[in-house]
Scaffold this motif. Sequence first.
Motif, PDB file in Angstrom:
ATOM      1  N   GLY A  99       0.903  -1.276  -0.084  1.00 56.70           N
ATOM      2  CA  GLY A  99      -0.038   0.044   0.107  1.00 56.70           C
ATOM      3  C   GLY A  99       0.711   1.296   0.083  1.00 56.70           C
ATOM      4  O   GLY A  99       0.290   2.397  -0.071  1.00 56.70           O
ATOM      5  N   ILE A 100       1.942   1.076  -0.001  1.00 59.04           N
ATOM      6  CA  ILE A 100       3.163   2.211  -0.302  1.00 59.04           C
ATOM      7  C   ILE A 100       2.975   3.033  -1.329  1.00 59.04           C
ATOM      8  O   ILE A 100       2.699   4.133  -1.681  1.00 59.04           O
ATOM      9  CB  ILE A 100       4.504   1.933   0.481  1.00 59.04           C
ATOM     10  N   ARG A 101       3.498   2.334  -2.303  1.00 60.15           N
ATOM     11  CA  ARG A 101       3.614   2.595  -3.861  1.00 60.15           C
ATOM     12  C   ARG A 101       2.114   3.412  -4.085  1.00 60.15           C
ATOM     13  O   ARG A 101       1.999   4.061  -5.017  1.00 60.15           O
ATOM     14  CB  ARG A 101       4.129   1.517  -4.763  1.00 60.15           C
ATOM     15  N   SER A 102       1.369   2.417  -4.048  1.00 62.11           N
ATOM     16  CA  SER A 102      -0.251   2.615  -4.493  1.00 62.11           C
ATOM     17  C   SER A 102      -0.515   3.957  -3.940  1.00 62.11           C
ATOM     18  O   SER A 102      -1.516   4.647  -4.415  1.00 62.11           O
ATOM     19  CB  SER A 102      -1.090   1.576  -4.168  1.00 62.11           C
ATOM     20  N   GLY A 103      -0.379   4.297  -2.653  1.00 60.45           N
ATOM     21  CA  GLY A 103      -0.665   5.519  -2.065  1.00 60.45           C
ATOM     22  C   GLY A 103       0.022   6.589  -2.749  1.00 60.45           C
ATOM     23  O   GLY A 103      -0.727   7.593  -2.760  1.00 60.45           O
ATOM     24  N   LYS A 104       1.040   6.611  -3.121  1.00 58.56           N
ATOM     25  CA  LYS A 104       1.710   7.813  -3.922  1.00 58.56           C
ATOM     26  C   LYS A 104       1.282   7.810  -5.193  1.00 58.56           C
ATOM     27  O   LYS A 104       0.759   9.106  -5.672  1.00 58.56           O
ATOM     28  CB  LYS A 104       3.352   7.150  -4.135  1.00 58.56           C
ATOM     29  N   ILE A 105       0.961   6.915  -5.853  1.00 57.25           N
ATOM     30  CA  ILE A 105       0.067   6.861  -7.269  1.00 57.25           C
ATOM     31  C   ILE A 105      -1.294   7.369  -6.989  1.00 57.25           C
ATOM     32  O   ILE A 105      -1.842   8.168  -7.714  1.00 57.25           O
ATOM     33  CB  ILE A 105      -0.169   5.443  -8.015  1.00 57.25           C
ATOM     34  N   GLY A 106      -2.053   6.820  -6.171  1.00 58.04           N
ATOM     35  CA  GLY A 106      -3.363   7.497  -5.659  1.00 58.04           C
ATOM     36  C   GLY A 106      -3.343   8.754  -5.372  1.00 58.04           C
ATOM     37  O   GLY A 106      -4.183   9.682  -5.931  1.00 58.04           O
ATOM     38  N   GLU A 107      -2.252   9.571  -4.838  1.00 54.49           N
ATOM     39  CA  GLU A 107      -2.120  10.867  -4.633  1.00 54.49           C
ATOM     40  C   GLU A 107      -1.954  11.507  -5.878  1.00 54.49           C
ATOM     41  O   GLU A 107      -2.723  12.708  -5.983  1.00 54.49           O
ATOM     42  CB  GLU A 107      -0.810  11.175  -3.480  1.00 54.49           C
ATOM     43  N   ARG A 108      -1.271  10.998  -6.643  1.00 51.33           N
ATOM     44  CA  ARG A 108      -1.095  11.733  -8.160  1.00 51.33           C
ATOM     45  C   ARG A 108      -2.432  11.702  -8.955  1.00 51.33           C
ATOM     46  O   ARG A 108      -2.907  12.655  -9.597  1.00 51.33           O
ATOM     47  CB  ARG A 108      -0.190  10.998  -8.867  1.00 51.33           C
ATOM     48  N   LEU A 109      -3.265  10.651  -8.604  1.00 58.56           N
ATOM     49  CA  LEU A 109      -4.543  10.483  -9.577  1.00 58.56           C
ATOM     50  C   LEU A 109      -5.462  11.530  -9.043  1.00 58.56           C
ATOM     51  O   LEU A 109      -6.244  12.419  -9.537  1.00 58.56           O
ATOM     52  CB  LEU A 109      -5.160   9.246  -9.268  1.00 58.56           C
ATOM     53  N   ILE A 110      -5.573  11.792  -7.419  1.00 61.92           N
ATOM     54  CA  ILE A 110      -6.362  12.764  -7.056  1.00 61.92           C
ATOM     55  C   ILE A 110      -5.852  14.268  -7.366  1.00 61.92           C
ATOM     56  O   ILE A 110      -6.617  15.335  -7.546  1.00 61.92           O
ATOM     57  CB  ILE A 110      -6.157  12.619  -5.252  1.00 61.92           C
ATOM     58  N   GLU A 111      -4.552  14.497  -7.474  1.00 68.91           N
ATOM     59  CA  GLU A 111      -4.003  15.799  -7.957  1.00 68.91           C
ATOM     60  C   GLU A 111      -4.636  16.022  -9.259  1.00 68.91           C
ATOM     61  O   GLU A 111      -4.594  17.355  -9.731  1.00 68.91           O
ATOM     62  CB  GLU A 111      -2.317  15.748  -7.774  1.00 68.91           C
ATOM     63  N   LEU A 112      -4.775  14.731 -10.248  1.00 71.15           N
ATOM     64  CA  LEU A 112      -5.304  14.980 -11.412  1.00 71.15           C
ATOM     65  C   LEU A 112      -6.487  15.373 -11.588  1.00 71.15           C
ATOM     66  O   LEU A 112      -7.170  15.472 -12.751  1.00 71.15           O
ATOM     67  CB  LEU A 112      -4.824  13.925 -12.175  1.00 71.15           C
ATOM     68  N   GLY A 113      -7.325  15.318 -10.558  1.00 73.05           N
ATOM     69  CA  GLY A 113      -8.872  15.427 -10.608  1.00 73.05           C
ATOM     70  C   GLY A 113      -9.753  14.605 -10.338  1.00 73.05           C
ATOM     71  O   GLY A 113     -10.939  14.259 -10.476  1.00 73.05           O
ATOM     72  N   TYR A 114      -9.165  13.046  -9.957  1.00 77.29           N
ATOM     73  CA  TYR A 114     -10.057  11.963  -9.978  1.00 77.29           C
ATOM     74  C   TYR A 114     -10.506  12.041  -8.634  1.00 77.29           C
ATOM     75  O   TYR A 114      -9.855  12.231  -7.554  1.00 77.29           O
ATOM     76  CB  TYR A 114      -8.980  10.788 -10.036  1.00 77.29           C
ATOM     77  N   SER A 115     -11.949  12.028  -8.383  1.00 73.21           N
ATOM     78  CA  SER A 115     -12.458  12.417  -7.128  1.00 73.21           C
ATOM     79  C   SER A 115     -12.761  11.209  -6.439  1.00 73.21           C
ATOM     80  O   SER A 115     -13.140  11.434  -5.146  1.00 73.21           O
ATOM     81  CB  SER A 115     -13.747  13.105  -7.722  1.00 73.21           C
ATOM     82  N   ASP A 116     -12.599  10.005  -6.853  1.00 69.72           N
ATOM     83  CA  ASP A 116     -12.840   8.843  -5.771  1.00 69.72           C
ATOM     84  C   ASP A 116     -11.790   7.792  -6.143  1.00 69.72           C
ATOM     85  O   ASP A 116     -11.972   6.690  -6.726  1.00 69.72           O
ATOM     86  CB  ASP A 116     -14.354   8.295  -6.099  1.00 69.72           C
ATOM     87  N   VAL A 117     -10.428   7.948  -5.286  1.00 66.80           N
ATOM     88  CA  VAL A 117      -9.681   7.168  -5.438  1.00 66.80           C
ATOM     89  C   VAL A 117      -9.385   6.432  -3.849  1.00 66.80           C
ATOM     90  O   VAL A 117      -9.205   7.203  -2.902  1.00 66.80           O
ATOM     91  CB  VAL A 117      -8.412   7.923  -5.745  1.00 66.80           C
ATOM     92  N   LYS A 118      -9.002   5.140  -3.865  1.00 69.17           N
ATOM     93  CA  LYS A 118      -8.818   4.447  -2.827  1.00 69.17           C
ATOM     94  C   LYS A 118      -7.689   3.868  -2.883  1.00 69.17           C
ATOM     95  O   LYS A 118      -7.123   3.166  -3.920  1.00 69.17           O
ATOM     96  CB  LYS A 118     -10.074   3.517  -2.426  1.00 69.17           C
ATOM     97  N   ASN A 119      -7.134   3.607  -1.789  1.00 65.49           N
ATOM     98  CA  ASN A 119      -5.759   2.771  -1.668  1.00 65.49           C
ATOM     99  C   ASN A 119      -5.982   1.409  -0.765  1.00 65.49           C
ATOM    100  O   ASN A 119      -6.343   1.521   0.122  1.00 65.49           O
ATOM    101  CB  ASN A 119      -4.695   3.701  -1.013  1.00 65.49           C
ATOM    102  N   MET A 120      -5.707   0.216  -1.326  1.00 61.69           N
ATOM    103  CA  MET A 120      -5.976  -0.917  -0.747  1.00 61.69           C
ATOM    104  C   MET A 120      -5.025  -1.194   0.300  1.00 61.69           C
ATOM    105  O   MET A 120      -3.824  -1.337   0.050  1.00 61.69           O
ATOM    106  CB  MET A 120      -6.073  -2.101  -1.537  1.00 61.69           C
ATOM    107  N   SER A 121      -5.465  -1.283   1.503  1.00 64.44           N
ATOM    108  CA  SER A 121      -4.831  -1.206   2.936  1.00 64.44           C
ATOM    109  C   SER A 121      -4.095  -2.663   2.806  1.00 64.44           C
ATOM    110  O   SER A 121      -4.974  -3.883   2.968  1.00 64.44           O
ATOM    111  CB  SER A 121      -5.554  -1.015   4.179  1.00 64.44           C
ATOM    112  N   GLY A 122      -2.879  -2.851   2.701  1.00 64.31           N
ATOM    113  CA  GLY A 122      -2.115  -3.950   3.043  1.00 64.31           C
ATOM    114  C   GLY A 122      -1.895  -4.697   1.635  1.00 64.31           C
ATOM    115  O   GLY A 122      -1.114  -5.676   1.558  1.00 64.31           O
ATOM    116  N   GLY A 123      -2.192  -4.113   0.627  1.00 64.28           N
ATOM    117  CA  GLY A 123      -1.982  -4.618  -1.042  1.00 64.28           C
ATOM    118  C   GLY A 123      -2.186  -6.039  -0.972  1.00 64.28           C
ATOM    119  O   GLY A 123      -2.943  -6.547  -0.308  1.00 64.28           O
ATOM    120  N   ILE A 124      -1.580  -6.497  -1.922  1.00 65.45           N
ATOM    121  CA  ILE A 124      -1.534  -7.942  -2.561  1.00 65.45           C
ATOM    122  C   ILE A 124      -1.275  -8.861  -1.334  1.00 65.45           C
ATOM    123  O   ILE A 124      -1.562 -10.042  -1.164  1.00 65.45           O
ATOM    124  CB  ILE A 124      -0.936  -8.275  -3.732  1.00 65.45           C
ATOM    125  N   PHE A 125      -0.426  -8.476  -0.447  1.00 66.27           N
ATOM    126  CA  PHE A 125      -0.002  -9.282   0.490  1.00 66.27           C
ATOM    127  C   PHE A 125      -1.000  -9.660   1.366  1.00 66.27           C
ATOM    128  O   PHE A 125      -1.344 -10.620   1.858  1.00 66.27           O
ATOM    129  CB  PHE A 125       1.186  -8.329   1.201  1.00 66.27           C
TER     130      PHE A 125
END
Length: 173
Positions: A99-125
């Motif tokens: 969930g670390i890398r995905s959080g960073k990508i999620g932040e970029r998507l929010i900055e681009l104006g995507y309004s409903d972005v979630k990060n999956m806690s714990g990721g694929i592990f």
Amino acid sequence: MQKIILCAGVILMANTSFSQRTMEKLIDKLSNKDVPLASVTEVSVNPSYIRLDAREREEYEVSHLPDAKYIGYTNFDIDQFTSLFPDKEATYLVYCSLGIRSGKIGERLIELGYSDVKNMSGGIFKWMEEDLPVVDADDRETKRVHAYNKFWGLLLTKGEKVYSLESEEKDER
């Protein structure tokens, strides 16, 4: 970033059982607080989420969540993403190993104006720990999961860990 990695190492070293609780503590310390978290359970029962894999191509090809689209991390291309996913109102679920890398990508998507972005806690592990299915590059169910490297792989206790030569070289640096 080095302080974060050092903190993660201390947490890992202090707990020899590497339990789910350890994973949850680590995720809480390292996750991006600006991107809302979605639990594995929430994701598993909600088919409307557009699942986005923010790991490297090699990790994705070993296994990924069913119906997940590869977007990458190091080579994440904003222009390509916005052309493939123009709907800024859809619900996007980003995940990676923890969930670390995905959080960073999620932040970029929010900055681009995507309004409903979630990060999956714990990721694929965490997904694997919950005995949920993953598929390989041919969309066949598998128990294999790319564990990123042996350090982070300590948090993965189910499934068959796969490592790459490149990640092993990173460990030695």
